[in-house]
Design a protein around this motif. Structure first.
Motif, PDB file in Angstrom:
ATOM      1  N   ILE A   1       0.839  -1.194   0.000  1.00 41.56           N
ATOM      2  CA  ILE A   1       0.000   0.000   0.000  1.00 41.56           C
ATOM      3  C   ILE A   1       0.874   1.244   0.000  1.00 41.56           C
ATOM      4  N   GLY A   2       0.524   2.217  -0.855  1.00 42.21           N
ATOM      5  CA  GLY A   2       1.346   3.411  -0.983  1.00 42.21           C
ATOM      6  C   GLY A   2       0.588   4.566  -1.599  1.00 42.21           C
ATOM      7  N   PRO A   3       1.283   5.477  -2.276  1.00 42.27           N
ATOM      8  CA  PRO A   3       0.659   6.680  -2.832  1.00 42.27           C
ATOM      9  C   PRO A   3      -0.552   6.363  -3.718  1.00 42.27           C
ATOM     10  N   GLY A   4      -1.628   7.111  -3.485  1.00 39.67           N
ATOM     11  CA  GLY A   4      -2.846   6.930  -4.266  1.00 39.67           C
ATOM     12  C   GLY A   4      -3.817   5.931  -3.679  1.00 39.67           C
ATOM     13  N   ASP A   5      -3.342   5.099  -2.756  1.00 40.29           N
ATOM     14  CA  ASP A   5      -4.221   4.110  -2.121  1.00 40.29           C
ATOM     15  C   ASP A   5      -4.952   4.722  -0.933  1.00 40.29           C
ATOM     16  N   GLU A   6      -6.188   4.287  -0.731  1.00 44.46           N
ATOM     17  CA  GLU A   6      -6.988   4.748   0.394  1.00 44.46           C
ATOM     18  C   GLU A   6      -7.129   3.637   1.435  1.00 44.46           C
ATOM     19  N   VAL A   7      -7.026   4.023   2.701  1.00 44.82           N
ATOM     20  CA  VAL A   7      -7.174   3.093   3.807  1.00 44.82           C
ATOM     21  C   VAL A   7      -8.241   3.649   4.744  1.00 44.82           C
ATOM     22  N   ILE A   8      -9.283   2.882   5.001  1.00 42.71           N
ATOM     23  CA  ILE A   8     -10.391   3.326   5.843  1.00 42.71           C
ATOM     24  C   ILE A   8     -10.038   3.089   7.308  1.00 42.71           C
ATOM     25  N   VAL A   9     -10.220   4.128   8.122  1.00 47.82           N
ATOM     26  CA  VAL A   9      -9.889   4.081   9.553  1.00 47.82           C
ATOM     27  C   VAL A   9     -11.004   4.766  10.350  1.00 47.82           C
ATOM     28  N   PRO A  10     -11.096   4.479  11.644  1.00 50.33           N
ATOM     29  CA  PRO A  10     -12.035   5.226  12.491  1.00 50.33           C
ATOM     30  C   PRO A  10     -11.406   6.540  12.938  1.00 50.33           C
ATOM     31  N   PRO A  11     -12.203   7.586  13.127  1.00 51.98           N
ATOM     32  CA  PRO A  11     -11.666   8.850  13.619  1.00 51.98           C
ATOM     33  C   PRO A  11     -11.574   8.905  15.133  1.00 51.98           C
ATOM     34  N   LEU A  12     -12.343   8.024  15.809  1.00 52.62           N
ATOM     35  CA  LEU A  12     -12.421   8.028  17.268  1.00 52.62           C
ATOM     36  C   LEU A  12     -11.459   6.981  17.820  1.00 52.62           C
ATOM     37  N   THR A  13     -10.212   7.365  17.948  1.00 51.86           N
ATOM     38  CA  THR A  13      -9.170   6.530  18.525  1.00 51.86           C
ATOM     39  C   THR A  13      -7.902   7.365  18.575  1.00 51.86           C
ATOM     40  N   MET A  14      -6.855   6.806  19.169  1.00 48.08           N
ATOM     41  CA  MET A  14      -5.578   7.498  19.174  1.00 48.08           C
ATOM     42  C   MET A  14      -5.096   7.666  17.730  1.00 48.08           C
TER      43      MET A  14
END
Length: 406
Positions: A74-87
């Protein structure tokens, strides 16, 4: 091994072989040839306890996720979905891989990343999802893994806050393609700093090890170090790929190994404290503990409740709790995309890899549920090594709640 009852009566979290193993490392003068090898021993013990084929240790629980993303390509141009409510470290790992973080909203009652919101965020550029077992409990992983299978997405479980949690009878950490754990000072198991990745995928494990260990040719899924015979050859080609020096120090590995040996009582201590808080909060409709469904086992890195009383502010509740003798209350993190670094795009050059369309999303309104509940979450400590201290804090919580109804 120390029992749960003994652990609850011990006013410390270090009561096993920590000193013994640290002494072994010091006596070895940090030479694995003298027989220390704590990193190998830690990895073997962790893999066995979590029923994983491969465990790879790291200097911390952010490097773990960065390495996994790099190993997967995974690198430039790729999207990774994450939660906003965490460290924010969960998001930092995505940025370190030069990829683009995309934030999915959370469930209002479990506080976990929402599968429905993940589904709405998937685009042709999406390559991965990082879930977080927030506060010690897994998200709804069946729904998330179904999405991952449908869209061919890589799933990393960020379990920094969850050791020995269960989801539908399975250990949290065995549900995604790999799982990350942290040994930072506040976690269930701690060596001050450190981290671990587990996976059953040998190809992924081989790649993660090379990212972890400077791209060395001679390391692999279960081999953490190159041999002296190899490196004493002037024609030896050491580096077959780019990599980082992310290996856990032997002293930290020694302490973490002793903590793994006592993992059950260390986790149970927090679960016992959380049960006291849960009982203390019963009967107050405006104070909502994190919802734990019947198919989940929460290991309570911290015990959390949502303040739904419109006439009481977060600070008023915290101050009243402290006035009555409480140890204090932790706030939830500010949502990652609302941090100044995203407002100013001060991402140390990683902003160059984020499209204008994605940049425009990092603003209020992106995750309305998380934005509504985050400022109302109160996090209470569960790391009371003497259960009497937890009982006292639960009594103070009950008194605090009652005081607002007078």
């Amino acid at each position: 091994m120390t029992t749960t009852k003994q652990a609850s009566a011990t006013a410390a979290r270090l009561y096993g072989n920590e000193l013994k193993y640290v002494t072994e490392v010091i006596d070895s003068e940090f030479r694995s040839s003298k027989g220390s090898g704590m990193m190998r021993r830690l990895e073997e013990a962790f893999a066995e306890r979590f029923d994983a084929k491969y465990a790879i240790s790291f200097v911390n629980g952010t490097a773990t996720m960065h390495a996994a993303l790099e190993a997967y390509g995974i690198g430039p141009g790729d999207e990774v979905i994450v939660p906003p409510l965490t460290m924010s470290a969960t998001t930092f790992a995505v940025l370190q891989a030069n990829a683009t973080p995309v934030f999915a909203d959370v469930d209002a009652d479990t506080f976990q990343i929402s599968a429905e919101s993940i589904a709405a965020r998937i685009t042709p550029k999406t390559r991965a999802i990082i879930t977080v077992a927030l506060y010690g409990m897994s998200p709804d992983m069946d729904a998330i893994m179904a999405l991952a299978k449908q869209h061919n997405l890589f799933v990393i479980e960020d379990n920094a806050q969850c050791f020995l949690g269960k989801y539908k009878g399975k250990i949290v950490g065995t549900l995604g393609h790999c799982a990350s754990f942290s040994f930072q000072s506040s976690k269930h198991l701690s060596s001050g700093e450190g981290g671990m990745i587990i996976t059953d995928d040998i190809e992924l494990a081989e790649k993660i090890r090379k990212v972890q260990s400077l791209g060395y040719a001679g390391v692999g899924a279960t081999k953490a170090k190159i041999t002296k015979k190899d490196i004493q050859d002037p024609y030896y080609s050491r580096h077959v790929t780019m990599g980082w020096n992310y290996r856990i120090p032997e002293l930290c590995a020694a302490v973490a190994l002793a903590q793994v040996e006592n993992i059950e009582p260390l986790v149970q201590t927090r679960v016992d404290a959380a049960a006291l808080f849960t009982n203390a909060a019963k009967g107050f409709d405006w104070f909502k503990p994190q919802f734990v469904g019947p198919e989940y086992v929460n290991t309570y890195w911290t015990w959390v409740a949502r303040l739904d009383h419109t006439d009481i502010t977060w600070h008023e509740f915290r101050d009243r709790f402290v006035e009555l003798g409480g140890d204090g209350v932790y706030a939830a993190w500010k949502l990652t995309y609302l941090e100044p670094m995203f407002e100013t795009m001060n991402l140390l050059g990683r902003e160059d890899f984020i499209s204008a369309e994605n940049r425009a999303q990092y603003k209020p309104g992106l995750c309305p549920v998380a934005e509504r509940i985050a400022p109302r979450l109160l996090q209470f400590k569960t790391n009371y090594w003497n259960l009497a201290d937890a009982e006292r804090q639960a009594e103070i919580l009950r008194a605090t709640l009652q005081s607002f109804e007078k």
